[in-house]
Write a protein that holds these residues in place. Structure first.
Motif, short mmCIF file in Angstrom:
data_model
loop_
_atom_site.label_atom_id
_atom_site.label_comp_id
_atom_site.label_asym_id
_atom_site.label_seq_id
_atom_site.Cartn_x
_atom_site.Cartn_y
_atom_site.Cartn_z
N TYR A 151 58.25 55.81 82.29
CA TYR A 151 58.66 56.67 83.41
C TYR A 151 58.92 55.78 84.63
CZ TYR A 151 58.27 59.70 87.48
OH TYR A 151 58.49 60.32 88.68
N TRP A 152 57.99 54.88 84.90
CA TRP A 152 58.13 54.01 86.07
C TRP A 152 59.33 53.07 85.92
CZ3 TRP A 152 57.43 53.16 90.91
CH2 TRP A 152 57.49 51.88 91.44
N LYS A 153 59.50 52.49 84.74
CA LYS A 153 60.60 51.56 84.54
C LYS A 153 61.95 52.26 84.69
CE LYS A 153 58.27 48.22 81.51
NZ LYS A 153 58.24 47.59 80.16
N CYS A 154 62.07 53.43 84.10
CA CYS A 154 63.33 54.17 84.17
C CYS A 154 63.59 54.66 85.59
CB CYS A 154 63.30 55.33 83.18
SG CYS A 154 64.85 56.27 83.07
N LEU A 155 62.54 55.12 86.26
CA LEU A 155 62.68 55.57 87.63
C LEU A 155 63.15 54.44 88.53
CD1 LEU A 155 62.15 57.86 89.74
CD2 LEU A 155 59.85 56.89 89.99
N ARG A 330 69.36 58.07 78.27
CA ARG A 330 69.87 57.16 77.23
C ARG A 330 70.19 55.79 77.83
NH1 ARG A 330 73.74 58.71 72.22
NH2 ARG A 330 73.98 56.61 71.36
N THR A 331 70.72 55.78 79.03
CA THR A 331 70.98 54.50 79.70
C THR A 331 69.69 53.71 79.86
OG1 THR A 331 72.87 55.43 80.89
CG2 THR A 331 71.87 53.43 81.80
N CYS A 332 68.63 54.39 80.26
CA CYS A 332 67.33 53.71 80.39
C CYS A 332 66.89 53.12 79.06
CB CYS A 332 66.27 54.69 80.89
SG CYS A 332 66.31 54.96 82.67
N ALA A 333 67.06 53.91 78.00
CA ALA A 333 66.63 53.43 76.68
C ALA A 333 67.41 52.18 76.28
CB ALA A 333 66.83 54.53 75.64
N LEU A 336 66.44 49.16 78.92
CA LEU A 336 65.07 48.74 79.19
C LEU A 336 64.22 48.47 77.95
CD1 LEU A 336 64.29 51.30 82.06
CD2 LEU A 336 65.05 48.93 82.28
N ILE A 337 64.69 48.88 76.79
CA ILE A 337 63.92 48.66 75.56
C ILE A 337 64.52 47.50 74.79
CG2 ILE A 337 63.11 49.69 73.40
CD1 ILE A 337 63.29 52.42 74.72
N LYS A 341 64.40 48.61 66.92
CA LYS A 341 63.89 49.76 66.18
C LYS A 341 63.34 50.83 67.14
CE LYS A 341 60.80 51.19 62.44
NZ LYS A 341 60.43 52.42 63.18
N VAL A 342 62.55 50.39 68.12
CA VAL A 342 62.01 51.34 69.11
C VAL A 342 63.15 52.00 69.86
CG1 VAL A 342 60.60 51.58 71.18
CG2 VAL A 342 59.85 50.07 69.32
N LYS A 343 64.15 51.20 70.23
CA LYS A 343 65.30 51.74 70.95
C LYS A 343 66.01 52.80 70.11
CE LYS A 343 67.92 48.78 73.00
NZ LYS A 343 68.93 47.73 73.23
N ALA A 344 66.20 52.51 68.83
CA ALA A 344 66.88 53.48 67.96
C ALA A 344 66.07 54.77 67.85
CB ALA A 344 67.10 52.86 66.58
N ASP A 345 64.75 54.65 67.73
CA ASP A 345 63.90 55.84 67.62
C ASP A 345 63.97 56.68 68.90
OD1 ASP A 345 63.15 55.06 65.11
OD2 ASP A 345 61.26 54.15 65.74
#
Length: 839
Positions: A151-155, A330-333, A336-337, A341-345
């Motif tokens: 939440y903090w990273k995306c914010l 989705r942009t955050c994902a 920032l990831i 594999k985590v990104k795809a999930d």
């Protein structure tokens, strides 16, 4: 060699000084050189024509931006931290909400802002001026314990990615300020009229908007927008410095607690991750998945719209949700990831979420309670935690708030971020729905005796008619309140309003004027039994005895005769109990009064003090209904054989979720501590205490019930196969006029055959001798019908909650002999009848 090296060192130092001097001179001259260049080659350069004005304005604005970010902001940050930092902290503190859960752990909602603000409460939609202070409209957000990482990273990525860098060192973003002229041109062209553009608002600037209710408004003019922007620039550096002085933890907390993330259709914004995650996803913030964290962070400035509305609004609602999930989150994902594999999930989960905005989450049992008992509020309550709590805990929330104030004072929000109550919400609402019709029926039946300006029917209450305090509360053997009904918002169960300190908010029992009437005879029963000299047949001198009927409740005579102890307690006779209790000894009675937490009446002007025995028997000692309830709990514990364990005040709080400032109870003062029953009632005195206090329910003259609670004689344990014991004591407090009713009381306790045990208190009254609410109304007419409903409810609760560990060992007798069914002249028909009813 050393002598040869000195000239070289001196020359090196001299060169260094020359270089530094030249650098300082160049830096000091640089602004003048820039201004000279602007003057000669831009402002008065005829070859540029009208463009020279544009260039000058551009250079001036750049200079303004640099000065704002690197000169004004740091100075304002330092000076403001000394002048307005404390105000900022308090303004933010007022917005902290406290979560409420029922005993099943279901999220009930949050307190109404007017219930949990320290002062200057403002639950309107506009700012209110209070002298030199401006109370801004409250919002409430449950403080997070740990800010969700993504939440903090995306914010930060979306809203303030340069925070803490050279582009934004003090809460104002240089690029955002420089962006304003360009966006102004774009907006002016798009609107075909001059319009002030927008710049990148940093997180501290957004905090200013939220706390002081100054968000952008489509209707605001250019001047208003500039005024708002300058206000944000003025406060943002202070907020940034206050929140980052000891790292970024406080900044993260504010970002998680104060930003608007969702709103119900038509209004009711939700602020903060914690409360929004409960409503939108039905879970706590710490349980959010990475995708859900990013969705909430992406909702900043584009709040999620909960619940459908008009066709046009539904289109906006769906489009916004898809923009939040498919674009921003989705942009955050993707940015920032790092783990593929985590990104795809996460992206896969976001695709699933994008199908449509979620409906507000309410536990099925709470939804049933809303639909059954607050149908008019059910829809609004789903997405509004305040309305939800108001509907599900109409009176208990006042009690919970008051209990926390008695523990922590006005600062309870600094300690508590969540409270799990002892109540099952649905069951307690069902119970309350049965009490209200009984009050209406009593009001109708006894209307001629109820004073003008008062009513017992809550539905008839209005500006000119009020309901006296009505308290019906029961607790289990652990002191956890399982049934709680009150009228009004004063939480009278926890003590009189005048006994609550206006400075600290704490309850001060020595200032409580409410006298406990004849429930004080419970103390007399304990004091007498502790002497180990009496039985139920002991003769007590009655100076007001009638000529005949000494085994009845007849009174008002002038003769001096003896009456049996069982009759004196069954009929609540003052004269014989005054005489006998005085013989116990005043120090012993005073000690009992003090240990049970009651307050003696004050001495009069001449210094005369009422003897403790008189104060106890006549109920002139004072205390809250909660304290009277605790006295019943002490007797109950003694009868259960649990006399060695401390009994504390009955509580509505099962557990606290602390903010971190406290990890335990902060109660102060001896009266808030526990009472060990064995310190009050000698173990050997327990059988007699039980017999004396069962008498109001069980005593019969012949075959006719004759005690003060004879209308509830069917709840005598000797007459029921499902009860082991049941004791109770009534009381009616009056003014100097013996017919002017101030309070009616009933307090007691019972245990069912399956071990379930409960203590209770019932009160109807004003607690003020200057404000009687009825004439010649007593506990039998008012409290007993309410107690009947409570006992029926407890019977059902007991069936669902057996407590066999509270039963005596199998070898012990099933129940003690019934109290006081023998006359001195021989067995009575009433005694034989009761004996035949026993299983």
């Amino acid at each position: 060699m050393p002598s040869n090296s000195r000239p070289g060192s001196s020359r090196s130092m001299g060169n260094l000084i020359k270089i530094l001097t030249a650098a300082i001179e160049t830096v000091s001259r640089l602004p003048l050189l820039v201004l000279r260049w602007l003057y000669e080659y831009v402002a008065f350069n005829p070859r540029l024509g009208p463009l020279r004005y544009v260039f000058v304005a551009g250079f001036a604005y750049v200079a303004f931006a640099l000065c704002l970010v690197y000169v004004v902001a740091p100075i304002r940050a330092v000076t403001g931290s000394f002048t307005v930092a404390e105000k900022l902290r308090y303004d933010a503190e007022r917005w902290i909400a406290t979560a409420i859960y029922d005993r099943r752990g279901s999220f009930v909602g949050t307190f109404d802002p007017r219930l949990d603000s320290l002062r200057d409460v403002n639950y309107t939609s506009r700012s209110i001026e209070l002298g030199d202070y401006t109370a801004n409209p409250d919002h409430k957000s449950i403080p997070v314990r740990e800010v969700p990482e993504f939440y903090w990273k995306c914010l930060l990525y979306h809203e303030d990615r340069y925070l803490g860098t050279w582009l934004n060192p003090f809460g104002i973003d240089l690029l955002g300020v420089l962006k304003i002229p360009l966006s102004s041109i774009e907006r002016s062209l798009a609107n075909a009229r001059p319009s002030i553009g927008v710049g990148g608002s940093t997180l501290p600037m957004q905090f200013v908007r939220v706390i002081y209710k100054t968000p952008p408004d489509a209707k605001e003019g250019s001047i208003e927008k500039l005024r708002r922007k300058f206000g944000e620039w003025w406060l943002a550096p202070v907020i940034h410095r206050v929140l980052t002085r000891e790292g970024d933890a406080a900044l993260k907390q504010w970002a998680a607690n104060h930003i608007w993330l969702a709103q119900r259709t038509g209004g009711a914004p939700l602020h903060g991750v914690e409360v929004t995650s409960r409503i939108v996803f039905g879970k706590e913030a710490r349980e959010l998945s990475i995708a859900e964290q990013m969705v909430l962070a992406s909702a900043v400035n584009k709040p999620i719209i909960l619940m459908p509305g008009s066709d046009r609004l539904n289109v906006v609602r769906i489009d916004r949700w898809r923009y939040i999930t498919e674009v921003r989150a989705r942009t955050c994902a993707e940015k920032l990831i790092g783990d593929d594999k985590v990104k795809a999930d996460v992206v896969f989960e976001l695709v699933g979420l994008a199908g449509g905005p979620p409906d507000p989450k309410v536990r099925p049992r709470l939804q049933e309670a809303l639909e059954r008992f607050a149908p008019a509020l059910a829809a609004r309550a789903q997405a509004n935690p305040v309305i939800r709590a108001n509907a599900l805990m109409p009176s208990a929330r006042f009690g919970v708030r008051e209990e926390m104030k008695q523990t922590y004072g006005f600062a309870w929000r600094s300690y508590v971020r969540g409270v799990t109550t002892t109540l099952d919400t649905l069951e307690n609402l069902e119970f309350g729905s049965k009490i209200a019709p009984v009050l209406a029926r009593i009001d109708q039946t006894e209307r001629s005796k109820i004073a003008a300006g008062f009513t017992l029917d809550p539905a008839r209450a209005g500006v000119d008619t009020k309901v006296p305090d009505v308290v019906v509360v029961a607790a289990d053997h652990n002191g956890e309140i399982i049934r709680y009904f009150e009228t009004g918002e004063r939480a009278a169960y926890f003590g009189a309003s005048v006994a609550r300190s206006p400075a600290t908010g704490r309850y001060e029992p020595e200032h409580d004027p409410r006298m406990i009437a004849s429930t004080g005879k419970i103390i007399a029963a304990i004091a007498i039994a502790n002497t180990m000299r009496d039985t139920i047949e002991s003769p007590y001198l009655d100076t007001e005895a009638p000529a005949t009927g000494l085994d009845t409740c007849a009174r008002g005579g002038t003769g001096k005769k003896t009456r049996r102890a069982i009759v004196a307690f069954a009929c609540s006779l003052n004269a014989p109990l005054l005489d006998r209790t005085a013989r116990v000894g005043q120090p012993r009675v005073r000690q009992l009064i003090t240990r049970l937490g009651f307050t003696m009446p004050p001495a009069d002007a001449s210094g005369f003090e009422v003897p403790p025995s008189t104060a106890a028997v006549l109920g002139q000692i004072s205390g809250s209904p909660r304290r009277v309830h605790m006295m019943s709990s002490v007797v109950l514990a003694a009868l259960l054989g649990r006399g060695s364990a401390p009994v504390k005040l009955p509580t509505l709080v099962k557990t606290y979720d602390f903010t971190g400032k406290s990890t335990g109870n902060n109660e102060s003062g001896p009266r808030n501590g526990g009472v060990v029953p064995n310190d009050v009632i000698k173990p050997a005195a327990v059988p007699l205490v039980r017999k004396l206090l069962e008498a109001p329910l069980c005593y019969a003259n012949g075959k006719t019930p004759a005690g003060t609670l004879r209308s509830l004689s069917h709840w005598c344990a000797a007459r029921r196969s499902d009860l082991r014991f049941h004791f109770a004591k009534t009381g009616t407090q009056v003014t100097e006029d013996p017919n002017a009713t101030v309070d009616v009381w009933t307090a007691g306790g019972l245990q069912f055959e399956n071990g379930a045990a409960y203590s209770y208190v019932v009160l109807v009254g004003t607690g003020s001798a200057s404000e009687p609410w009825a004439t010649s109304l007593h506990a039998a007419q008012v409290a007993a019908p309410l107690l009947e409903i409570l006992l029926q409810d407890l019977s059902g609760h007991a069936r669902s909650n057996p407590q066999r560990q509270l039963l005596p060992p199998p070898a012990s007798p099933r129940r003690l002999p019934v109290a006081g069914m023998q006359k001195s002249a021989g067995p009575s028909p009433g005694d034989e009848t009761l004996h035949s009813l026993r299983p």
